[in-house]
Design a protein around this motif. Structure first.
Motif, PDB file in Angstrom:
ATOM      1  N   ALA A  38      37.588  16.624  59.080  1.00 30.80           N
ATOM      2  CA  ALA A  38      38.246  17.366  60.080  1.00 30.80           C
ATOM      3  C   ALA A  38      37.220  18.288  60.939  1.00 30.80           C
ATOM      4  O   ALA A  38      37.689  18.599  61.958  1.00 30.80           O
ATOM      5  N   SER A  39      36.078  18.434  60.809  1.00 21.58           N
ATOM      6  CA  SER A  39      35.142  19.147  61.482  1.00 21.58           C
ATOM      7  C   SER A  39      34.468  18.109  62.642  1.00 21.58           C
ATOM      8  O   SER A  39      33.894  18.870  63.340  1.00 21.58           O
ATOM      9  N   LYS A 101      34.358  24.661  58.401  1.00 21.00           N
ATOM     10  CA  LYS A 101      34.967  23.463  58.551  1.00 21.00           C
ATOM     11  C   LYS A 101      36.249  23.974  59.508  1.00 21.00           C
ATOM     12  O   LYS A 101      36.774  23.249  60.434  1.00 21.00           O
ATOM     13  N   SER A 105      37.042  22.345  63.107  1.00 20.42           N
ATOM     14  CA  SER A 105      38.266  21.623  63.405  1.00 20.42           C
ATOM     15  C   SER A 105      39.206  22.147  64.302  1.00 20.42           C
ATOM     16  O   SER A 105      39.751  21.523  65.104  1.00 20.42           O
ATOM     17  N   THR A 110      41.913  19.839  65.651  1.00 21.60           N
ATOM     18  CA  THR A 110      42.183  18.942  64.418  1.00 21.60           C
ATOM     19  C   THR A 110      42.431  19.878  63.326  1.00 21.60           C
ATOM     20  O   THR A 110      42.413  19.470  62.282  1.00 21.60           O
TER      21      THR A 110
END
Length: 442
Positions: A38-39, A101, A105, A110
């Motif tokens: 996700a990151s 993270k 994201s 995201t």
């Protein structure tokens, strides 16, 4: 992206929580992920927020060590909402990995649609544009009437609700019954005052074996001195978070009371506690009494040395005032979610009686909703855990601001000098106020 620039400018990943709340969550439609996809802003991560056919697909971000509890919640929600499919995304909390993270994201568009948020991060995240405004949805729900007011308001900024309450932690006084029995001293009770605590510790002092202390007074803000500061009429931050209250004599009295116990030999010195920790010493049977947040219950209950010989009571009052500090965890919604309305609907449901009951029955945390708080105690019937919830409705909210982590670090630095006797508390607080007020002015 605009939000990415705002996030980078704020340096949010440096805002590491000084306290954490334990959380929970397992089954067929859920994938548990601990990688860093996700990151990176990759396509697969982006697709988890998109609608797929007739299904609305959402992600739920957390740091739980018990994904089966989250899965129970998801199973229940999906059964009631067959058009929704929810994936769990788990990232370790340790070392700030969860927040790093999440911020990366979010900057890449995201982030999980719904994610865990503690009160220490709400100021930075709201200012960074990460959080969706849930004010209307919260107003249309029963949240206002079924949760501690201070906890609900912990997630409100400028009149906007940015999260629904999940769970909370408060504090209690724990004691080792074996040590009390050896000393022939009566156990603590729910109706004790601070003066009673000192008297009890003093009675224990000369009756305990060498190397064992009656109590512990570490330099700890949430579990120790914030509680007595507020009960004494002191303060840490003013309403608009532009000034600190360290110079107020009432604030200093609420801190000095713990230093006095160290000076009286009722607690290990600050250096020893900084090196070993009050929890570790209590779990090793080296301390007869200590204060502990509800997040320590699971660990205490699994410790072979003490689990069968300990219990807890309510926090002693200070100046006749109930003194307990409440810290909370909530469900926030990502402003950039491709299915924001559905995500908000899910976040509201997570504060429902059904969801809070499912969470509470696991015994992992104190469900924040009034009608589910007693489930925490029922999960550990061997202990008097009602001590954590009996007065949760009047507990003092943890004072937070945009620079909370830095502020807490400053407190620890300067107050340690007072706890060790390197300087007076008044002088330490004067220096602390100068630095802290300058920090708030940034």
């Amino acid at each position: 992206m605009k939000n990415m620039k705002r996030i980078a400018a704020l340096g949010l990943s440096a805002v590491l929580a000084a306290t954490a709340l334990a959380g929970c969550g397992s089954s067929s439609s859920t994938s548990t992920s601990t990688d860093s996809s996700a990151s990176t802003g990759d396509t697969a991560a982006a697709d988890t927020s998109a609608s797929t056919g007739d299904k609305v697909k959402l992600t739920l971000g957390s740091w739980t060590s018990q994904p089966e509890v989250l899965q129970d919640l998801i199973d229940a929600y999906e059964a009631e909402n067959p058009n929704v499919e929810i994936d769990i995304q788990i990232t370790p909390y340790k070392g700030g990995e969860y927040w790093t993270k999440l911020e990366a994201s979010a900057g890449g568009g995201t982030a999980p649609d719904v994610f865990w948020l503690n009160v220490l991060h709400i100021d930075s995240y709201a200012d960074g544009g990460i959080l969706a405004d849930m004010t209307d949805a919260v107003a249309a729900s029963d949240i206002k009437y079924n949760f501690p007011e201070s906890l609900v308001n912990s997630f409100v900024r400028d009149g906007k609700n940015y999260a629904t309450p999940k769970d909370f932690d408060t504090n209690a006084l724990w004691y080792n019954k074996d040590l009390f029995d050896q000393a022939g001293v009566a156990y603590p009770t729910d109706d004790m005052s601070y003066e009673d605590l000192v008297a009890l510790a003093t009675e224990l002092k000369d009756k305990l074996p060498d190397g064992i202390y009656p109590f512990a007074c570490p330099v700890d803000f949430q579990t120790w001195y914030y509680q007595t500061v507020y009960a004494n009429g002191g303060w840490i931050l003013n309403d608009d978070k532009t000034e600190t209250g360290y110079a107020d004599p009432k604030t200093q009295e609420g801190i000095q009371c713990w230093i006095d116990m160290i000076d009286a030999g009722l607690s290990p010195n600050a250096s020893t506690l900084a090196e070993t920790g009050s929890d570790a010493m209590f779990e090793a049977g080296q301390i007869a009494m200590t204060l502990a947040g509800s997040y320590m219950v699971e660990e205490y209950s699994e410790n072979e040395i003490i689990k069968d010989v300990i219990d807890c009571v309510e926090m002693p009052t200070f100046n006749g005032i109930e003194d307990n500090c409440i810290n909370g965890l909530g469900y926030a919604v990502y402003e950039g979610s491709k299915n924001k309305d559905e995500a908000i609907k899910f976040a509201i449901w997570l504060a429902s009686a059904e969801a809070q009951k499912l969470q509470g029955e696991s015994g992992s945390v104190i469900s924040a909703r009034f009608d589910a708080q007693d489930l925490f105690a029922k999960a550990y019937p061997q202990y008097h855990l009602e001590a954590y919830t009996n007065h949760s409705d009047i507990a003092y909210p943890l004072p937070v601001c945009m620079n909370a982590a830095e502020l807490y670090d400053m407190e620890a630095t300067w107050l340690t000098k007072a706890y060790t006797g390197e300087m007076s508390l008044a002088d330490a607080c004067a220096q602390l106020k100068t630095e802290a007020d300058a920090l708030l002015a940034k």
